[in-house]
Each structure stands twice: as C-alpha cells, then as structure tokens.
Design an enzyme around this catalytic site. Structure first.
Site, PDB file in Angstrom:
ATOM      1  N   LYS A 150       0.839  -1.202   0.000  1.00  0.00           N
ATOM      2  CA  LYS A 150       0.000   0.000   0.000  1.00  0.00           C
ATOM      3  C   LYS A 150       0.873   1.252   0.000  1.00  0.00           C
ATOM      4  O   LYS A 150       1.997   1.218   0.483  1.00  0.00           O
ATOM      5  CB  LYS A 150      -0.867   0.022   1.268  1.00  0.00           C
ATOM      6  CG  LYS A 150      -2.000  -0.989   1.278  1.00  0.00           C
ATOM      7  CD  LYS A 150      -2.815  -0.873   2.549  1.00  0.00           C
ATOM      8  CE  LYS A 150      -3.934  -1.893   2.599  1.00  0.00           C
ATOM      9  NZ  LYS A 150      -4.977  -1.694   1.580  1.00  0.00           N
TER      10      LYS A 150
ATOM     11  N   ARG B  83     -10.351 -11.491   1.664  1.00  0.00           N
ATOM     12  CA  ARG B  83     -11.225 -12.515   1.068  1.00  0.00           C
ATOM     13  C   ARG B  83     -10.552 -13.886   1.085  1.00  0.00           C
ATOM     14  O   ARG B  83     -11.231 -14.904   1.107  1.00  0.00           O
ATOM     15  CB  ARG B  83     -11.623 -12.092  -0.356  1.00  0.00           C
ATOM     16  CG  ARG B  83     -10.491 -11.964  -1.319  1.00  0.00           C
ATOM     17  CD  ARG B  83     -10.853 -11.152  -2.550  1.00  0.00           C
ATOM     18  NE  ARG B  83     -10.904  -9.714  -2.272  1.00  0.00           N
ATOM     19  CZ  ARG B  83     -11.228  -8.794  -3.166  1.00  0.00           C
ATOM     20  NH1 ARG B  83     -11.544  -9.156  -4.392  1.00  0.00           N
ATOM     21  NH2 ARG B  83     -11.231  -7.520  -2.838  1.00  0.00           N
TER      22      ARG B  83
HETATM   23  N1  BES Z   1      -8.135  -3.835   4.274  1.00  0.00           N
HETATM   24  C1  BES Z   1      -8.322  -3.432   2.928  1.00  0.00           C
HETATM   25  C2  BES Z   1      -9.639  -2.691   2.711  1.00  0.00           C
HETATM   26  C3  BES Z   1      -9.760  -1.352   3.352  1.00  0.00           C
HETATM   27  C4  BES Z   1      -9.498  -0.212   2.630  1.00  0.00           C
HETATM   28  C5  BES Z   1     -10.198  -1.213   4.656  1.00  0.00           C
HETATM   29  C6  BES Z   1      -9.659   1.028   3.203  1.00  0.00           C
HETATM   30  C7  BES Z   1     -10.348   0.018   5.228  1.00  0.00           C
HETATM   31  C8  BES Z   1     -10.089   1.143   4.496  1.00  0.00           C
HETATM   32  C9  BES Z   1      -8.322  -4.645   2.006  1.00  0.00           C
HETATM   33  O1  BES Z   1      -7.567  -5.728   2.415  1.00  0.00           O
HETATM   34  C10 BES Z   1      -7.754  -4.187   0.706  1.00  0.00           C
HETATM   35  O2  BES Z   1      -6.609  -3.825   0.675  1.00  0.00           O
HETATM   36  N2  BES Z   1      -8.577  -4.192  -0.344  1.00  0.00           N
HETATM   37  C11 BES Z   1      -8.192  -3.734  -1.610  1.00  0.00           C
HETATM   38  C12 BES Z   1      -8.727  -4.696  -2.628  1.00  0.00           C
HETATM   39  C13 BES Z   1      -8.177  -4.470  -4.001  1.00  0.00           C
HETATM   40  C14 BES Z   1      -6.733  -4.861  -4.062  1.00  0.00           C
HETATM   41  C15 BES Z   1      -8.989  -5.306  -4.977  1.00  0.00           C
HETATM   42  C16 BES Z   1      -8.770  -2.346  -1.819  1.00  0.00           C
HETATM   43  O3  BES Z   1      -9.894  -2.105  -1.381  1.00  0.00           O
HETATM   44  O4  BES Z   1      -8.070  -1.508  -2.365  1.00  0.00           O
HETATM   45 ZN    ZN Z   2      -5.530  -5.544   1.779  1.00  0.00          ZN
END
Ligand code: BES
Ligand code: ZN
Ligand code: ZN
Length: 500
Positions: free
Chosen positions: A277, A351
């Site tokens: 990230k 997931r």
């Molecule tokens: N934990 C994150 C989702 C999230 C994002 C929670 C912002 C709280 C605030 C999750 O594991 C994630 O990183 N999801 C990705 C999925 C993508 C790679 C398809 C996302 O939402 O960017």
């Molecule tokens: Zn994630």
C-alpha cells in the site's frame, strides 16, 4: 451506572438536574413546563424570559436556582422544534450531558423525563447509549493519564404514572451491548505491534476463561496446514507473526441443533503484502481486524443474553506483510474447499482468509445462518461512505432483517447487488478463480468471491471498511474505532432466533 426512579415532588436532592426543553416551551414560558418540579420552575422562568436561550437542538445552559434548596444546578438542554428526535440525535444528547457532567465534576445526575411524551423508551435507550459511548477512552499508551474518572450515576426520573418496568430492561440490555462495544473498540484501537494474531488469541482465551457456556478452540499454524487452509496460510506467509484460527463457541444450557456462525476478518495489520500500500494513512491498517473485534465483543454480549441457539464465532487472525516468504502476484493457492485461487493482488487478502474460514465453518458446523464482518474493500467506502456498511447476502429475508436491525441499532447496513453476472470478473486463466475483479464495483466482486465458499448456507457479508473507525459527523462515536457490528449483532439476536 443507570437508575430509573419516579420524581419525588418534594426534597429533590441533586447536584445536577437536567431538563430538556423544546423551542415552543421557551416561547410559551410558564405554560408548558408545569410538569417540572416546582423548585425548578422559577429558575427556568428567569432563563426563558431573558430570551438568550431559545431551545435550539443541543443548545444548553447551566443555571443556578436562586433559592437554596436540594437542586444545586440545572442543565437546560434544547431539543429544537420537537421532543421526538432521531436515535442519533438522542445519542448525541447523551454524549453532551455526559461531557457536562465531567466538566462540572458532578457524580450524580438526575434526568427529567416528565416532558418526554411517548418517546421515553427511545430516549432511555439511545440517550444512555450516547453516555456510554462518551465514557469510553483509549488511553492505555498515554503517560499522562487524566485523573481517574469517578464512577458517575445517571438517574432517569419520570412521573409515577408514566413509569414502566420495561425502562429498566431497556437500560440493562443497552448496558450489556455497550459493554460489548467497549471490548470491540478496545481491541480495534490496539496498535499492531501490541495486538498481533497471537496476542488476539491470548486475549480471547483470557477474556472467556471464566465464562460458562463459552468454549475456546485455537487452531495454530500446524493444524491449519494439516486441515489445508491454503488461502489463509498464503496470506500469513509474508509475516514473522504466526497465524491462528480462533473459535469461540457458545452453547445454551438447553441442547439444540440450531447454529449461527459469525466470522470476523482479523488482519492485525494490512501492509498490502508484495502489492504494498502507499504510505499515506497506512497506519490505519491496524484497524483491519475490526471485523474480528466486532465478533469478539458480540460474543461477550451473547454470553450475557444467552440466546437459545448455538453461536460459533470464527476469527482468522493473520498479519499481511511483504516478507521474503510472502505470496507473490501470480501465485496459485488451494483453498480449504479445494478451489484454486490465482492471487493477482496480495492486498486482496481479506477474502483469502475469509474463504477458508467460511468453507470450514460451512462444512464443520452446517449452521442455519452465517454472517461475516470484514473491513474488506476501499470500494465499499467509495460506494457508501463512512455511515453505512455494505450488506451482501444470498437471502432476501436475512437482508430485510439486518437492514431493519441496522437502522434500529445505529450500525446501518445497505443491500448491494449480488447478480451472478459479476462472477465473470473473477474468472482466471490459471486457476478456478482470481482474487480480484476489475477496477469498478470492487465491493461486489469481493462479496461474489466469498460466495464461492459458503455453499448453500443462508449467509450475509457485511463490508464495514468505512464504518469501523474515524467516522465523521456522528459525534457520539468519538475518535478511533467505532465498535461497528456489535450493536447490530446484539440487537438482532431475538430476530435471528426466529430464522434459525
Ligand atoms: N483492508 C483493505 C480494505 C480497506 C481499505 C479497509 C480502506 C479500510 C479502508 C483490504 O484488504 C484491501 O486492501 N482491499 C483492496 C482490494 C483491491 C486490491 C482489490 C482495496 O480495497 O483496495
Ligand atoms: Zn488488503
Ligand atoms: Zn485488508
């Protein structure tokens, strides 16, 4: 903390007497607040006649009765045009009064319900919730702890003829649920160097140790490998912290075959893994275990409410890190149910750990209903913002139930589409499935991914990425973790019982 009493017309002894007034009371002056105890009326009349207090919602004044009597101070709080407020307005009022009580260093507060009309039940439920939200602090890591807060008491006063025993029941219920909410917030607010998967497991063991009817089972890495939790383990691989599957099993005294499964995403820190990230706001990813926290807090509520069905909470607890052994984009793993998954993005880890857990829960326990709570996608935050969580379900009945209970509890959820056309996006060239869809509708494709692992069990997935922490403009929620999910589960138990 709370008490219900009838108004003693004479000799009301209190450090702080709180009255709620509508704008029209202020305008009409003497007429409409005849219900208030006599000793208060003079002071109110003075305040109203000066016209510098109009009774607007949340407007307030502390006044001091001229005559020396049992009432030392009066807090006058405006409720705007009417006394019937929305649940969130009642909650915010609770927060306001709790703040005043602390500001004035008062221990006992008397709340006048005499002019609450038909809204006493709502008022008591939501107002006390607001007080309890305000009382929560997370200051475990502060060196300068504010002086220990005294135990405060809030006493709801109504006329004898308006008093009902139901008021007490509402307060007891609310206190149990809010106790669970505090546990949820405390866990969720922990930084990830303190709350590792192992520490979460230890907390759960310790917390439920003495609780009858609750049994804890922990699956460690070796057992997870034996049981073939391939998707979960592929996430844990990049971290030095060992993964656990934490199982909290509630069994009612009277034997039953009815079962509810609750699953909570427990990523104690989500760096994204190799698909790392950006650094801005990455510290927020300590909250990626809010689903797990919600489920733990709810089990505390369940231990108190003792529903007639079994509840099995399952928490896959892992840390998502880009270590030398981390999964890489393009890797293919095999989930618990045998489905192969191509990992396109290692940041779509939630997931993966949920997939194994849902499949395991469905096979091992065959519950009537399965609910999962997860901070799953940023896309859900884009779609619904931070006040409402996404609700994805294969059952219309369960959808209706959760939507209604969501509005009642304050943990709002909103139904999202689950049409099979979205499955196309999850097709992989290399495996049965891939772990992300296209750029658009990411919350939906995430839910459709999970659906592959629930078999035909009645199931709902709650994407709480937006509602779990740092929520704006709902003052009573305060800072940091909101405890989202615990009120929803706690306030749904009776309704779920009918469906199970
Ligand atoms: N934990 C994150 C989702 C999230 C994002 C929670 C912002 C709280 C605030 C999750 O594991 C994630 O990183 N999801 C990705 C999925 C993508 C790679 C398809 C996302 O939402 O960017
Ligand atoms: Zn994630
Ligand atoms: Zn995540």
């Amino acid at each position: 903390m709370f008490q219900i009493a009838t108004i003693p017309r004479l000799d009301l002894n209190t450090e702080l007497f709180v009255v709620f007034v509508q704008e029209k009371f202020v305008k009409q002056r003497t007429k409409s607040y005849a219900d208030f105890p006599k000793e208060i009326r003079g002071a109110l009349q003075m305040l109203f006649s000066l016209r510098d207090f109009k009774g607007k919602l949340f407007n307030n004044r502390v006044i001091y009765p001229e005559k020396e009597n049992g009432v030392k101070r009066i807090l006058v709080v405006g409720t705007g045009e009417q006394i019937k407020l929305s649940p969130d307005e009642f909650r915010n009022l609770g927060k306001l009064v709790a703040e005043k009580q602390e500001e004035l260093s008062v221990k006992r507060v008397h709340l006048c319900l005499a002019n609450m009309g038909d809204f006493r039940e709502d008022f008591i439920r939501y107002f006390s919730e607001g007080i309890l939200f305000q009382k929560y602090r997370f200051e475990q890591f502060k060196s300068d702890k504010p002086s220990k807060r005294k135990n405060s008491r809030f006493i709801f006063l109504c006329n004898r003829k308006e008093y009902t025993p139901r008021f007490r029941q509402i307060l007891l219920e609310t206190e149990s649920i809010m106790n669970g909410v505090h546990i949820t917030r405390d866990l969720a607010n922990q930084p990830s160097n303190h709350l590792t998967p192992s520490a979460l497991k230890d907390y759960v063991k310790r917390h439920f140790k003495e609780v009858r009817n609750i049994h804890i089972t922990i699956l460690d890495e070796t057992e997870l490998r034996h049981k073939r939790f391939g998707a979960l383990l592929s996430v844990a691989k990049g971290s030095a912290e060992a993964p656990y599957l934490i199982i909290i099993h509630y069994k009612p005294v009277k034997k039953t075959t009815k079962k509810l499964v609750l699953v909570g995403k427990g990523v104690t820190f989500d760096s994204g893994g190799i698909s790392i990230k950006p650094s801005a706001n990455m510290e927020e990813m300590k909250y990626d275990m809010c689903g797990a926290a919600a489920v733990v807090g709810s089990m505390d509520v369940i231990a108190h409410f003792k529903p007639k069905f079994e509840v099995i909470a399952m928490i896959p607890a892992v840390e998502n890190m880009p270590g030398g052994k981390a999964s890489k984009p393009g890797d293919v793993v095999t989930a618990y149910n045998g489905k192969t998954i191509e990992i396109i993005n290692t940041d779509a880890e939630g997931r993966l750990i949920l997939a194994d857990t849902l499949a395991y829960a469905a096979k091992e326990y065959k519950p009537k209903i399965m609910l999962d709570f997860a901070t799953l996608t940023g896309a859900c935050v884009v779609a619904l913002g931070d006040k409402t969580a996404g609700l994805f379900s294969n059952s219309e009945k369960l959808t209706d139930l959760l939507k209604e209970r969501g509005a009642f509890s304050g943990d709002r959820v909103w139904p999202m589409p689950m049409d099979d056309i979205y499955n196309k996006e999850l097709e992989s060239d290399a495996a049965d499935l891939k772990n992300i869809g296209s750029r658009w509708g990411g919350a939906i494709t995430a839910a459709k991914f999970l659906e592959y692992f629930v078999n035909d069990i009645t199931w709902a997935h709650i994407d709480m990425a937006g509602t779990s922490y740092n929520v704006k403009n709902l003052d009573y929620l305060g800072k940091g973790a909101t405890g989202f999910g615990t009120r929803l589960i706690g306030r749904s138990l009776k309704q779920l019982e009918k469906m199970i």
